[in-house]
Design an enzyme around this catalytic site. Sequence first.
Site, mmCIF file in Angstrom:
data_model
loop_
_atom_site.group_PDB
_atom_site.id
_atom_site.type_symbol
_atom_site.label_atom_id
_atom_site.label_comp_id
_atom_site.label_asym_id
_atom_site.label_seq_id
_atom_site.Cartn_x
_atom_site.Cartn_y
_atom_site.Cartn_z
ATOM 1 N N LYS A 104 45.838 29.521 25.747
ATOM 2 C CA LYS A 104 45.528 30.428 26.844
ATOM 3 C C LYS A 104 46.323 30.067 28.101
ATOM 4 O O LYS A 104 46.759 30.952 28.854
ATOM 5 C CB LYS A 104 44.026 30.422 27.125
ATOM 6 C CG LYS A 104 43.216 31.159 26.065
ATOM 7 C CD LYS A 104 43.633 32.620 25.969
ATOM 8 C CE LYS A 104 42.819 33.411 24.977
ATOM 9 N NZ LYS A 104 43.243 34.821 24.916
ATOM 10 N N TYR A 124 43.126 25.887 21.519
ATOM 11 C CA TYR A 124 42.776 27.199 22.064
ATOM 12 C C TYR A 124 43.038 27.245 23.567
ATOM 13 O O TYR A 124 43.676 28.175 24.077
ATOM 14 C CB TYR A 124 41.310 27.512 21.776
ATOM 15 C CG TYR A 124 40.808 28.741 22.499
ATOM 16 C CD1 TYR A 124 41.232 30.007 22.135
ATOM 17 C CD2 TYR A 124 39.923 28.625 23.575
ATOM 18 C CE1 TYR A 124 40.800 31.136 22.812
ATOM 19 C CE2 TYR A 124 39.478 29.748 24.255
ATOM 20 C CZ TYR A 124 39.914 31.002 23.877
ATOM 21 O OH TYR A 124 39.484 32.113 24.555
ATOM 22 N N SER A 161 40.865 32.231 29.722
ATOM 23 C CA SER A 161 39.642 31.531 29.350
ATOM 24 C C SER A 161 39.347 30.385 30.307
ATOM 25 O O SER A 161 40.268 29.757 30.860
ATOM 26 C CB SER A 161 39.775 30.977 27.929
ATOM 27 O OG SER A 161 38.767 30.041 27.635
#
Length: 322
Positions: A145, A141, A117
């Site tokens: 990643k 998040y 991402s």
Amino acid sequence: MSWLVTGGAGYIGSHVVRAFQQTGIDPVVIDDLSSGHTSFLPHGVPFVRASILDTALVQRTLTEYSCEGVVHVAGFKYAGVSVSRPLHTYNQNVTGTVSVLQAMQDAGVHRYVFSSSASVYGTPDTEVVTEDSPLHPESPYGQSKLIGEWLNADMAPVDEAWQGVNLRYFNVVGSGSDDLYDTSPHNLFPIVFDMLLKGQTPRINGDDYATPDGTCVRDYVHVADLARSHVAAAEAMMNGSKLESAYNLGSGEGSSVLQIMQAIARVTGQDFTADVGPRRPGDPARIVAKGDMAARDIDWQMRNSLDDMVASAWSARRAHQA
């Protein structure tokens, strides 16, 4: 010849599945359907409804279908929500990735395409990021990643046949077919479309960022273009080509949330002026990337304009209007 696609019944994963089919590679799908849909799966594609946390099942699936590699798309993908649900995010995205990699090791599968991402960059200090830009994610998040990328890199020293690549996504929108659409309750396009279909006014989360119009600037890419590059990466691995460790799938240009709202109004014919609310936690002001290396190595192309992205996404959403 087959490849396993984790999360293959989801919005992005289902486009990857179809891109594999178009090149003659048989996809196999594992998905727990927490955000995916069986209706997104083409007829005849082997489907295992299960969590990627079930390592033994993932291993059995890889072995049963003689998979050549894995495209790991499954995960919890909501940066803003991850701030309030960090443990859930890490369980799904870190523990889940460890499970997939362990299953691959147990099954003797060595080719791996990881869905990373743009959030690994946090708020960049440059107008446009490259793969060498500093990595400092600002949400659980994004951290998950980045940890996923580390795990990928850590496989190489223990597996001399290991081929792993990280594809860093930017804002994925649009649709490659009217029967596939973004159903996320957290992504901008489906939120705006659902509000318009209900006769409500869409909202912008913050207009006081350090950007030209005060709203967040993002790099929007079409999901079908993104899917093609996953398959190109898989093919490059099978052909023995050496790939970089990470690729940005970005356009090199950015659009603000306000510009997106204006494009949606223009393309859909729904005239509106968005309301403005507070900022959303975990959102950087601007993130735009060059995709030059991906264009060189894995057939990355921006084949669709912003209006094309809006039009295809709107058409798919309208096709599923209740």
